[in-house]
Design a protein around this motif. Structure first.
Motif, PDB file in Angstrom:
ATOM      1  N   SER A  89       0.789  -1.212   0.000  1.00  0.00           N
ATOM      2  CA  SER A  89       0.000   0.000   0.000  1.00  0.00           C
ATOM      3  C   SER A  89       0.827   1.272   0.000  1.00  0.00           C
ATOM      4  N   ALA A  90       2.115   1.154  -0.319  1.00  0.00           N
ATOM      5  CA  ALA A  90       2.921   2.359  -0.476  1.00  0.00           C
ATOM      6  C   ALA A  90       2.497   2.998  -1.795  1.00  0.00           C
ATOM      7  N   VAL A  91       1.550   3.916  -1.702  1.00  0.00           N
ATOM      8  CA  VAL A  91       0.912   4.433  -2.903  1.00  0.00           C
ATOM      9  C   VAL A  91       1.867   5.315  -3.693  1.00  0.00           C
ATOM     10  N   PHE A  92       1.627   5.366  -4.996  1.00  0.00           N
ATOM     11  CA  PHE A  92       2.374   6.248  -5.887  1.00  0.00           C
ATOM     12  C   PHE A  92       1.667   7.598  -5.880  1.00  0.00           C
ATOM     13  N   PRO A  93       2.291   8.634  -5.325  1.00  0.00           N
ATOM     14  CA  PRO A  93       1.569   9.889  -5.095  1.00  0.00           C
ATOM     15  C   PRO A  93       1.052  10.567  -6.347  1.00  0.00           C
ATOM     16  N   HIS A  94       1.747  10.387  -7.491  1.00  0.00           N
ATOM     17  CA  HIS A  94       1.340  11.116  -8.688  1.00  0.00           C
ATOM     18  C   HIS A  94       0.543  10.253  -9.668  1.00  0.00           C
ATOM     19  N   LEU A  95       0.230   9.031  -9.255  1.00  0.00           N
ATOM     20  CA  LEU A  95      -0.737   8.231 -10.003  1.00  0.00           C
ATOM     21  C   LEU A  95      -2.127   8.469  -9.420  1.00  0.00           C
ATOM     22  N   SER A  96      -3.126   8.256 -10.243  1.00  0.00           N
ATOM     23  CA  SER A  96      -4.492   8.436  -9.757  1.00  0.00           C
ATOM     24  C   SER A  96      -4.857   7.312  -8.798  1.00  0.00           C
ATOM     25  N   VAL A  97      -5.961   7.502  -8.098  1.00  0.00           N
ATOM     26  CA  VAL A  97      -6.478   6.465  -7.209  1.00  0.00           C
ATOM     27  C   VAL A  97      -6.699   5.176  -8.000  1.00  0.00           C
ATOM     28  N   LEU A  98      -7.335   5.292  -9.166  1.00  0.00           N
ATOM     29  CA  LEU A  98      -7.591   4.117  -9.999  1.00  0.00           C
ATOM     30  C   LEU A  98      -6.292   3.437 -10.408  1.00  0.00           C
ATOM     31  N   GLU A  99      -5.303   4.215 -10.822  1.00  0.00           N
ATOM     32  CA  GLU A  99      -4.030   3.635 -11.255  1.00  0.00           C
ATOM     33  C   GLU A  99      -3.312   2.936 -10.102  1.00  0.00           C
ATOM     34  N   ASN A 100      -3.376   3.511  -8.900  1.00  0.00           N
ATOM     35  CA  ASN A 100      -2.754   2.886  -7.743  1.00  0.00           C
ATOM     36  C   ASN A 100      -3.371   1.523  -7.447  1.00  0.00           C
ATOM     37  N   VAL A 101      -4.678   1.458  -7.473  1.00  0.00           N
ATOM     38  CA  VAL A 101      -5.344   0.183  -7.182  1.00  0.00           C
ATOM     39  C   VAL A 101      -5.060  -0.819  -8.294  1.00  0.00           C
ATOM     40  N   ARG A 102      -5.007  -0.333  -9.525  1.00  0.00           N
ATOM     41  CA  ARG A 102      -4.715  -1.229 -10.648  1.00  0.00           C
ATOM     42  C   ARG A 102      -3.302  -1.813 -10.545  1.00  0.00           C
ATOM     43  N   VAL A 103      -2.327  -0.991 -10.144  1.00  0.00           N
ATOM     44  CA  VAL A 103      -0.969  -1.493  -9.952  1.00  0.00           C
ATOM     45  C   VAL A 103      -0.954  -2.579  -8.877  1.00  0.00           C
ATOM     46  N   ALA A 104      -1.707  -2.349  -7.795  1.00  0.00           N
ATOM     47  CA  ALA A 104      -1.773  -3.361  -6.735  1.00  0.00           C
ATOM     48  C   ALA A 104      -2.389  -4.659  -7.257  1.00  0.00           C
ATOM     49  N   LEU A 105      -3.383  -4.549  -8.116  1.00  0.00           N
ATOM     50  CA  LEU A 105      -4.005  -5.743  -8.689  1.00  0.00           C
ATOM     51  C   LEU A 105      -3.047  -6.496  -9.605  1.00  0.00           C
ATOM     52  N   GLN A 106      -2.097  -5.779 -10.210  1.00  0.00           N
ATOM     53  CA  GLN A 106      -1.132  -6.425 -11.101  1.00  0.00           C
ATOM     54  C   GLN A 106      -0.126  -7.297 -10.361  1.00  0.00           C
ATOM     55  N   ARG A 107       0.108  -7.010  -9.093  1.00  0.00           N
ATOM     56  CA  ARG A 107       1.177  -7.702  -8.357  1.00  0.00           C
ATOM     57  C   ARG A 107       1.020  -9.219  -8.376  1.00  0.00           C
ATOM     58  N   PRO A 108      -0.173  -9.772  -8.077  1.00  0.00           N
ATOM     59  CA  PRO A 108      -0.290 -11.229  -8.131  1.00  0.00           C
ATOM     60  C   PRO A 108      -0.082 -11.799  -9.528  1.00  0.00           C
ATOM     61  N   LEU A 109      -0.246 -10.935 -10.559  1.00  0.00           N
ATOM     62  CA  LEU A 109      -0.067 -11.388 -11.939  1.00  0.00           C
ATOM     63  C   LEU A 109       1.387 -11.325 -12.375  1.00  0.00           C
ATOM     64  N   GLY A 110       2.226 -10.726 -11.516  1.00  0.00           N
ATOM     65  CA  GLY A 110       3.640 -10.597 -11.861  1.00  0.00           C
ATOM     66  C   GLY A 110       3.901  -9.537 -12.901  1.00  0.00           C
ATOM     67  N   THR A 111       2.985  -8.564 -13.022  1.00  0.00           N
ATOM     68  CA  THR A 111       3.146  -7.534 -14.055  1.00  0.00           C
ATOM     69  C   THR A 111       3.180  -6.126 -13.465  1.00  0.00           C
ATOM     70  N   SER A 112       3.506  -6.013 -12.167  1.00  0.00           N
ATOM     71  CA  SER A 112       3.438  -4.715 -11.498  1.00  0.00           C
ATOM     72  C   SER A 112       4.286  -3.652 -12.173  1.00  0.00           C
ATOM     73  N   PHE A 113       5.409  -4.059 -12.744  1.00  0.00           N
ATOM     74  CA  PHE A 113       6.343  -3.070 -13.281  1.00  0.00           C
ATOM     75  C   PHE A 113       6.433  -3.105 -14.796  1.00  0.00           C
ATOM     76  N   HIS A 114       5.402  -3.645 -15.431  1.00  0.00           N
ATOM     77  CA  HIS A 114       5.371  -3.667 -16.892  1.00  0.00           C
ATOM     78  C   HIS A 114       4.786  -2.354 -17.410  1.00  0.00           C
ATOM     79  N   PHE A 115       5.461  -1.266 -17.074  1.00  0.00           N
ATOM     80  CA  PHE A 115       4.919   0.040 -17.430  1.00  0.00           C
ATOM     81  C   PHE A 115       4.962   0.292 -18.930  1.00  0.00           C
TER      82      PHE A 115
END
Length: 250
Positions: A89-115
């Motif tokens: 939950s260390a949120v990214f301050p300059h991403l939107s609320v939606l983008e922050n939650v979406r990044v968190a959802l990516q973690r179990p998929l192993g794609t958190s950093f596939h920017f």
């Protein structure tokens, strides 16, 4: 009696001769909200760090669903379903609320950093992300940058990103700290709502804050368990009252 899902047995931690936690026994039952409280310096954060494996114990054992996790890595513990809020939950301050939650959802998929992937490839996560945002009453803030959120709303976002890992047990480290009266009420109601169907262990220092929220309260003093039970029981304990009054708490 509900099944014990998380347990600490004779948990102790020493730092260069100083005993911060001494022989703590803790049983968290499935489907309950269990508060670990105590005045400043009681050892709450140390116990929390031991349980979540951010500190190794000097002695004792930690069991999750009957499995010994005393020597497990924090990331492995999280994958088992025992999730501490700040782990994801260390949120990214300059991403939107939606983008922050979406990044968190990516973690179990192993794609958190596939920017570098096209945004369209992430649209499949939008519906789930918006469901989580709705669950924490942030729908009106979905497109706002996290840095723009008031303090209480930021804590709600942290809970949303924690929920993104679909934890079986949520560990919340002072989720109400630093909040005004109104935010405390909103966040307490949010914790109660998201706890449905889950188990919650939360660290808090204020006895009155957890009075209506917790099923069980464990009170620590100087690294040891002072009292345990429902609020009505621990609040009448003369030693608990003395510990809090001596620490300046009501």
């Amino acid at each position: 009696m509900a099944e014990i899902v998380l347990e600490a047995r004779d948990l102790s931690k020493e730092f260069k001769g100083f005993t911060a936690v001494k022989g703590v026994n803790l049983q968290v039952r499935r489907g309950t909200i269990h508060a670990l409280i105590g005045p400043n310096g009681a050892g709450k954060s140390t116990v929390f760090n031991l349980i979540t494996r951010f500190l190794p114990p000097t002695r004792g054992r930690i069991l999750y669903k009957g499995r010994d996790i005393t020597r497990a890595r924090p990331a492995d513990v999280a994958r088992m379903g025992l999730v501490r809020s700040f782990q994801i939950s260390a949120v990214f301050p300059h991403l939107s609320v939606l983008e922050n939650v979406r990044v968190a959802l990516q973690r179990p998929l192993g794609t958190s950093f596939h920017f570098w992937k096209p945004e369209a490839s992430l649209h499949g996560l939008h519906e789930r992300a918006r469901d989580l945002i709705d669950a924490v009453n942030l729908a009106a803030w979905a497109d706002r940058a996290a840095v723009e959120l008031p303090y209480g709303r930021k804590r709600a976002l942290e809970i949303a990103t924690t929920l993104a890992l679909d934890p079986e047990v949520m560990l919340l480290d002072e989720p109400l700290a630093g909040m005004g009266h109104e935010d405390i009420g909103h966040t307490a109601a949010l914790i109660r709502r998201v706890a449905a169907g889950r188990t919650v262990l939360m660290v808090e220092h204020n006895l009155s804050v957890v009075a209506d929220l917790s099923d069980t309260i464990t009170v620590l003093r100087r690294g040891e368990v002072l009292a345990e039970g429902p609020y009505d029981t621990v609040s009448r304990d003369p030693e608990v009252r003395e510990a809090y009054m001596g620490a300046g708490h009501g």
